[in-house]
Design a protein around this motif. Structure first.
Motif: not given
Length: 199
Positions: A54-77
């Motif tokens: 089917g068809k979906w609206q998607v909310r993306h969350r991407s961790l800005k720094k990987r495997l670095a103990g970070s919890n800073d996320w970028e969000e986009f649609g």
């Protein structure tokens, strides 16, 4: 989504090139396969991805720094449209992402091997349309699809896990995690939360 480590050597490289050409031909044939897939469902086709079609609206969350103990996320649609092909033995999705003022497109393809009851997941980015990425192989258990691949991150070997999870009749989720220690610990670094769009 990640590219797994591939075997080296002339013969292996030649086989990989052949497989990529075959996949490119399949991607090119997708429009013609849609009608075939919906009109002639295979009697033994798996139903694992039915709730994802089917068809979906998607909310993306991407961790800005990987495997670095970070919890800073970028969000986009973005949006995504999933369809069944090959009588239900495969499915694909066309996705559009709006990120940092730019628009990107990609195509995902999953196919089922009835001999092993295993799915393979590939993707193709509009930014690099001649490079097909194998995102993983896996199967569904209790409605959740878990896929694995081997890759490298910052020149170090990692294990990659992708999970397809139906949440409700109107929502689903795909998420990716990396493991630097062979699967003992995992860090989720990308989440796609889907909300169904009425046809």
């Amino acid at each position: 989504m990640a590219l797994p480590a591939l075997a080296s050597g002339g013969h292996a490289a030649g086989m990989i090139d052949i497989e990529r050409r075959q996949l490119m031909a399949l991607f090119a044939a997708v429009p013609g396969l849609i009608a075939l897939g919906s009109a002639h469902a295979a009697p033994d086709a798996p139903r694992d991805f039915d709730s994802f079609l089917g068809k979906w609206q998607v909310r993306h969350r991407s961790l800005k720094k990987r495997l670095a103990g970070s919890n800073d996320w970028e969000e986009f649609g973005g949006t995504s449209h999933w369809q069944s092909i090959l009588g239900g033995m495969a499915n694909f999705n066309e996705s559009t992402v709006h990120r940092s003022g730019n628009t990107y497109q990609s195509l995902g393809l999953r196919a089922f091997d009835a001999k092993t009851s295993v799915w393979t997941d590939w993707s193709l980015s509009g930014r690099d349309p001649t490079r097909i990425v194998v995102d993983g192989v896996g199967r569904f258990t209790n409605g959740v699809g878990t896929f694995f691949a081997d890759d490298t991150f910052e020149d170090k070997p990692i294990r990659v896990r992708g999970m397809f999870t139906p949440l409700t009749s109107r929502t689903m989720q795909w998420e990716q995690a990396f493991s630097p220690d062979g699967g003992r610990t995992w860090e989720t670094n990308y989440v796609m939360h889907h909300t169904r769009i009425a046809d």
